[in-house]
Scaffold this motif. Structure first.
Motif, PDB file in Angstrom:
ATOM      1  N   GLU A   6       0.843  -1.210   0.000  1.00 46.80           N
ATOM      2  CA  GLU A   6       0.000   0.000   0.000  1.00 46.80           C
ATOM      3  C   GLU A   6       0.870   1.248   0.000  1.00 46.80           C
ATOM      4  O   GLU A   6       0.608   2.213  -0.710  1.00 46.80           O
ATOM      5  N   GLN A   7       1.925   1.184   0.805  1.00 48.63           N
ATOM      6  CA  GLN A   7       2.807   2.351   0.941  1.00 48.63           C
ATOM      7  C   GLN A   7       3.522   2.672  -0.378  1.00 48.63           C
ATOM      8  O   GLN A   7       3.581   3.822  -0.793  1.00 48.63           O
ATOM      9  N   PHE A   8       4.032   1.638  -1.030  1.00 49.16           N
ATOM     10  CA  PHE A   8       4.775   1.850  -2.285  1.00 49.16           C
ATOM     11  C   PHE A   8       3.872   1.827  -3.512  1.00 49.16           C
ATOM     12  O   PHE A   8       4.343   2.054  -4.623  1.00 49.16           O
ATOM     13  N   LYS A   9       2.612   1.499  -3.314  1.00 45.35           N
ATOM     14  CA  LYS A   9       1.645   1.375  -4.410  1.00 45.35           C
ATOM     15  C   LYS A   9       2.127   0.369  -5.457  1.00 45.35           C
ATOM     16  O   LYS A   9       2.205   0.670  -6.656  1.00 45.35           O
ATOM     17  N   VAL A  10       2.486  -0.784  -4.969  1.00 40.49           N
ATOM     18  CA  VAL A  10       2.916  -1.876  -5.845  1.00 40.49           C
ATOM     19  C   VAL A  10       2.014  -3.087  -5.566  1.00 40.49           C
ATOM     20  O   VAL A  10       1.972  -3.574  -4.432  1.00 40.49           O
ATOM     21  N   PRO A  11       1.270  -3.583  -6.537  1.00 43.71           N
ATOM     22  CA  PRO A  11       0.404  -4.746  -6.286  1.00 43.71           C
ATOM     23  C   PRO A  11       1.208  -5.967  -5.850  1.00 43.71           C
ATOM     24  O   PRO A  11       2.256  -6.260  -6.427  1.00 43.71           O
ATOM     25  N   VAL A  12       0.714  -6.649  -4.826  1.00 37.78           N
ATOM     26  CA  VAL A  12       1.363  -7.873  -4.353  1.00 37.78           C
ATOM     27  C   VAL A  12       0.361  -9.016  -4.474  1.00 37.78           C
ATOM     28  O   VAL A  12      -0.817  -8.859  -4.150  1.00 37.78           O
TER      29      VAL A  12
ATOM     30  N   LEU B 207      -7.439  -4.269   1.173  1.00 44.12           N
ATOM     31  CA  LEU B 207      -6.369  -3.380   0.726  1.00 44.12           C
ATOM     32  C   LEU B 207      -6.369  -3.299  -0.806  1.00 44.12           C
ATOM     33  O   LEU B 207      -6.602  -4.299  -1.491  1.00 44.12           O
ATOM     34  N   GLU B 208      -6.053  -2.125  -1.303  1.00 42.46           N
ATOM     35  CA  GLU B 208      -6.170  -1.873  -2.737  1.00 42.46           C
ATOM     36  C   GLU B 208      -5.143  -2.644  -3.562  1.00 42.46           C
ATOM     37  O   GLU B 208      -5.409  -3.058  -4.682  1.00 42.46           O
ATOM     38  N   TYR B 209      -3.950  -2.851  -2.988  1.00 36.60           N
ATOM     39  CA  TYR B 209      -2.867  -3.439  -3.782  1.00 36.60           C
ATOM     40  C   TYR B 209      -2.616  -4.913  -3.458  1.00 36.60           C
ATOM     41  O   TYR B 209      -1.574  -5.446  -3.795  1.00 36.60           O
ATOM     42  N   THR B 210      -3.556  -5.541  -2.763  1.00 27.89           N
ATOM     43  CA  THR B 210      -3.409  -6.966  -2.439  1.00 27.89           C
ATOM     44  C   THR B 210      -4.350  -7.808  -3.305  1.00 27.89           C
ATOM     45  O   THR B 210      -5.552  -7.539  -3.358  1.00 27.89           O
TER      46      THR B 210
END
Lengths: 402, 247
Positions: free
Chosen positions: A118-124, A139-142
């Motif tokens: 979330e902090q780095f805005k990188v999807p995991v 969470l948006e990026y999970t």
């Protein structure tokens, strides 16, 4: 004499001319953060990395993404520990500029890195981390293309009920996965099988002697033992349960697909016989075109049937390539939008991400099956599916008395 | 908790305690004689396990596991000798000023090196040899054949260690080194180099008629660590004995 304005214009054009082709060829980096050393399940990480590499090779062989940019994988070892996972994710996101990270296996690590995502805005992407809270946080990026533990525990509860086992013992480790299994199994037994008794034991993941816990379980006289260990603890439970005379007299169900790996028989020998285990892939499954192509290539290259972790990591890299093309950008926000807006071909079906209730948030779930080894050194391709009933290819068998 | 389960717990604790005591012995042995902590101790055990597995699988076969055990132990002993000679010995011949820091750095570096080498060479997969013996029971405790063999082997090794330490000249020298490294030099033992030997020197030196007979009174006076370090090759200092034996 050329004026200063013209010099500046020419210089700008020259720089643009020189850098544009370079930018066009700049690879798109995808991080693979997975356990490759103990105490993590290093064998699982090895298969995940193998699948991801094959995915990147396939994408690059077809011309890459975003008009010819190659996929470059950056593989990092999280060792199955949150601190190493967090360090690895930071490196992938900041130093390597990865557009997405796949390969997460341990729920404890996934829980730690998703905050950084979330902090780095990188999807995991969770490849095999199944704890409920991973997607329940919304969470948006999970993203996850793996089963979730409430489903796993409901399924094994239904199986326990179908087999008529009245006393079930669950032994598991003190990780997010293990503690989650205990909570979810208690809930599942209360709702689906109220008359049954459940005994749960949580042990420290670093412990190598589980004899006292297994003796306690043996003296409790269970009808079924649920093995919730991951990696080394799973093997320790199996071996030591055999040594104290618990298994195979008392049937055992292993919570995930570790027995499908070639190392299973090398580690356990005949002690591995009669184990039942949950799988998400079976060699008799009908796969998609992608899945079938992967299986053929994998078997040609490694001379063995692929395991689920490799299939899932392969599919994740391919769906990321599709999403990058759909987004027409490697911008993370555009990528997330493309992941939510499109459908992707997975290894055994179409993958789509919706924002559902509870843990069904940006979640896609593969099938879950119960299988069983009934003879030593049995090949995974020979195992019968014993549950669920509609997919059954054979009957579950109790072990003969020792 | 009923008495049956309690007795099982008790026996299980004793069995695992005895096995762990051998490992603890190695750590304390090194610390007491060499005054350093070997942070890579676990990795030496790991190398022994890998060596044993490789020997059983590729050389001796599962039925002759009992041959793989001493060979693996000897292999790790040789590794200990090499590491002592080239990495730890400088601590004891005046080449290193900050010995504690040096030992910590060296052994932690070895720990990291061995651990990663194991993953690189052995791969991430798990392996185990077949059981050495069939499962058995000790009183109320069911126990695996492997653990039973480990228990018996540990008891034998502990007995041997006790005998060597208590009854032999080498053991007395080691105990002396653990108690007072300077003091034992007055008895002719140089703990930092090669002034006392694990093989008697024939000419012009002190003589011993038996390994089991303490003859410290007859021992050759110390010639100092630097001058004695050039003596023959088949020698082992107190420090190297500790490192090698424990490894």
């Amino acid at each position: 004499m050329i004026g200063r304005g013209r010099v500046a214009l020419l210089t700008a054009l020259l720089i643009a001319g020189l850098t544009a082709p370079a930018l066009a060829q700049k690879p798109v980096k995808i991080g693979v953060l997975t356990p490759l050393s103990p105490p993590g399940d290093a064998a699982a990480g090895q298969f995940i990395a193998r699948g991801a590499k094959m995915g990147a090779e396939d994408v690059n062989a077809r011309g890459g993404v975003l008009g010819g940019r190659k996929i470059e994988l950056v593989i990092e070892d999280d060792a199955g520990t949150p601190e190493k996972g967090a360090a690895g994710f930071r490196k992938l996101a900041s130093q390597d500029q990865a557009v997405a990270v796949v390969g997460q296996f341990h729920s404890s690590v996934m829980t730690a890195v998703q905050a950084l995502a979330e902090q780095f805005k990188v999807p995991v992407f969770s490849t095999q981390a199944s704890a409920r809270q991973v997607t329940e946080k919304h969470l948006e990026y999970t993203f996850r293309t793996h089963v979730i533990d409430p489903d796993r525990c409901q399924m094994w509860t239904r199986w326990v009920k179908e087999r008529g086992f009245k006393r079930a013992a669950l032994i598991t480790e003190n990780t997010d996965y293990g503690v989650g299994l205990v909570d979810e199994t208690k809930k599942a037994f209360a709702s689906l099988y109220p008359g049954a008794e459940l005994k749960t034991i949580i042990f420290d993941r670093q412990v190598v002697d589980l004899t006292p816990q297994l003796l306690e379980i043996k003296n409790w006289k269970p009808d079924i033992l649920l093995n919730g260990g991951i990696g080394t603890p799973m093997y320790l439970i199996m071996k030591q349960a055999y040594d104290v005379g618990l298994h195979p007299t008392v049937p055992m169900l292993i919570s995930y697909d570790a027995p499908t790996r070639p190392e299973y028989w090398k580690t356990l020998g005949e002690k591995g016989t009669w184990a039942s285990f949950i799988v998400y892939y079976h060699p008799t499954m009908k796969l998609t075109t992608r899945g079938e192509a992967f299986r053929k290539k994998y078997m040609a290259e490694f001379k063995e049937d692929p395991v689920y972790g490799a299939l899932n990591a392969y599919a994740q890299v391919l769906l990321l390539a599709d999403a990058l093309n759909a987004a027409k950008s490697d911008n993370s926000e555009q990528l997330v939008k493309a992941l939510l807006a499109n459908k992707f071909e997975g290894w055994n079906g179409t993958i789509s991400f919706t924002r559902g209730e509870g843990p069904y948030w940006q979640q896609w779930t593969p099938p879950m099956l119960v299988t069983q080894y009934t003879k030593p050194e049995m090949a995974f391709s020979e195992v019968k599916i014993v549950y669920p009933s509609e997919l059954k290819t054979g009957e579950w068998m109790a072990a003969p008395k020792r | 908790m009923d008495a049956f389960l309690f007795s099982q717990y008790l026996l299980s604790g004793v069995v695992i305690g005895v096995i762990y005591s051998l490992m603890a012995l190695g750590i304390t042995f090194i610390y007491s004689v060499m005054k350093m902590i070997n942070w890579g101790m676990g990795e030496f055990y790991m190398i022994g396990s890998y060596a044993q597995y490789a020997l059983i699988v590729s050389f001796f076969g599962p039925r002759r596991w009992y041959l793989a055990l001493p060979v693996a132990m000897a292999g790790v002993f040789v590794l200990g000798v090499v590491i002592q000679r080239f990495l730890l010995r400088p601590m004891f011949v005046g080449a290193i000023e900050r010995r504690d820091e040096y030992a910590t750095i060296i052994t932690i570096a070895l720990m990291v090196l061995f651990r990663n080498l194991a993953i690189v060479l052995g791969g991430p997969n798990q392996y185990a040899p077949a059981d050495y013996a069939r499962p058995t029971t000790i009183g109320t405790l069911p126990i695996s054949g492997n653990r039973f063999v480990a228990l018996i082997a540990t008891l034998v090794l502990l007995g041997l260690f006790y005998f060597v330490i208590k009854k032999t000249w080498v053991g007395r020298a080691l105990r002396g080194a653990a108690q007072n490294r300077v003091g034992i030099q007055t008895a002719g033992i140089d703990p930092s180099a090669s002034a006392w030997r694990w093989r008697p020197r024939p000419a012009r030196c002190w003589r011993r008629t038996s390994w089991s007979t303490p003859r410290t009174a007859r021992s050759r006076p110390s010639r100092g660590s630097r001058s004695s370090s050039s003596a023959g090759s088949a020698r082992c200092s107190a420090a190297s004995w500790a490192a090698c034996c424990s490894a």
